[in-house]
Design a protein around this motif. Structure first.
Motif, mmCIF file in Angstrom:
data_model
loop_
_atom_site.group_PDB
_atom_site.id
_atom_site.type_symbol
_atom_site.label_atom_id
_atom_site.label_comp_id
_atom_site.label_asym_id
_atom_site.label_seq_id
_atom_site.Cartn_x
_atom_site.Cartn_y
_atom_site.Cartn_z
ATOM 1 N N GLN A 1 -4.657 8.098 4.017
ATOM 2 C CA GLN A 1 -6.087 8.318 3.772
ATOM 3 C C GLN A 1 -6.941 7.236 4.430
ATOM 4 O O GLN A 1 -7.979 7.516 5.028
ATOM 5 C CB GLN A 1 -6.358 8.354 2.264
ATOM 6 C CG GLN A 1 -5.830 9.606 1.573
ATOM 7 C CD GLN A 1 -6.101 9.594 0.068
ATOM 8 O OE1 GLN A 1 -6.378 8.545 -0.519
ATOM 9 N NE2 GLN A 1 -6.031 10.755 -0.559
ATOM 10 N N ILE B 1 0.861 -1.178 0.000
ATOM 11 C CA ILE B 1 0.000 0.000 0.000
ATOM 12 C C ILE B 1 0.900 1.231 0.000
ATOM 13 O O ILE B 1 1.935 1.268 0.672
ATOM 14 C CB ILE B 1 -0.950 0.008 1.224
ATOM 15 C CG1 ILE B 1 -1.916 1.197 1.135
ATOM 16 C CG2 ILE B 1 -0.173 0.019 2.539
ATOM 17 C CD1 ILE B 1 -3.020 1.157 2.208
ATOM 18 N N ASP C 1 -2.112 6.360 0.202
ATOM 19 C CA ASP C 1 -3.316 5.572 0.453
ATOM 20 C C ASP C 1 -3.401 5.155 1.923
ATOM 21 O O ASP C 1 -4.490 5.105 2.503
ATOM 22 C CB ASP C 1 -3.340 4.335 -0.441
ATOM 23 C CG ASP C 1 -3.580 4.689 -1.908
ATOM 24 O OD1 ASP C 1 -4.057 5.811 -2.178
ATOM 25 O OD2 ASP C 1 -3.281 3.840 -2.771
#
Length: 204
Positions: free
Chosen positions: A13, A6, A10
């Motif tokens: 968030q 990841i 991201d």
């Protein structure tokens, strides 16, 4: 199969944490430096993480951070990452035990050499630190617990032992049981943990 990754963007968030928190946890060794992986992307160099491990770690940090300092949280993770066998034994060191907790132990057992403390005793002292920090039990109750551990240290199964503390009508009782322990006074249970929690929580 390669581990799913990841991106840092991201991750921030998805978890709602800030850039500053992420790197503060890195500096404290709460998140391992090797999890910060630089890789090429269409925007240039970007930082990626092992997705499931970093998400599990951040979830656990969020659970702990209201009750424990960052240094204490780092200690929890470092101990879990020192598992060296499938029997749940880990290499713990006296340096991981706060000085005030060591002093309580020494006041009870002045003739015991600290360098000879075993895994059961060291894990017990880590729990003592946690309980003192959150005010779960009193100093006298802590001393009762340490006396019980010291008396039965060779009989306690590190992997299976459960620690229970019951207080009712002002009277307290410690129970350390291997396998399952059944108690009919659930409303009076203040502590109910496995002794190996610092060693075998699912923290990767």
């Amino acid at each position: 199969m390669s581990e799913e990754l990841i991106s840092k963007k991201d991750l921030l968030q998805l978890t709602g944490i800030s850039y500053g928190q992420l790197y503060r946890w890195k500096r404290k060794n709460i998140i391992p430096e090797e999890w910060f992986m630089k890789k090429s992307s269409f925007t240039g160099q970007e930082t990626f993480f092992p997705k499931q491990r970093i998400l599990d770690r951040i979830e656990k940090i969020k659970e702990l951070k209201d009750d424990q300092s960052l240094d204490d949280i780092a200690r929890v993770f470092s101990i879990n990452e020192e598992i060296i066998s499938d029997r749940g034994n880990a290499t713990l060191s006296l340096e991981q035990i706060p000085k005030q907790v060591v002093q309580i132990y020494q006041s009870l057992f002045p003739n015991t050499k600290l360098e000879h403390l075993g895994t059961v005793q060291l894990c017990s002292l880590l729990f003592v630190n946690e309980w003192l920090s959150n005010g779960s039990v009193t100093i006298d109750e802590i001393k009762q617990f340490l006396n019980l551990v010291e008396t039965h240290k060779t009989q306690i199964n590190m992997v299976e032992a459960t620690v229970i503390y019951i207080r009712k009508f002002g009277m307290g009782t410690w129970i350390i049981g291997n396998h399952e322990t059944f108690v009919d006074q659930k409303d009076s249970i203040l502590i109910n943990v496995t002794l190996s929690s610092y060693l075998n929580k699912s923290i990767k």
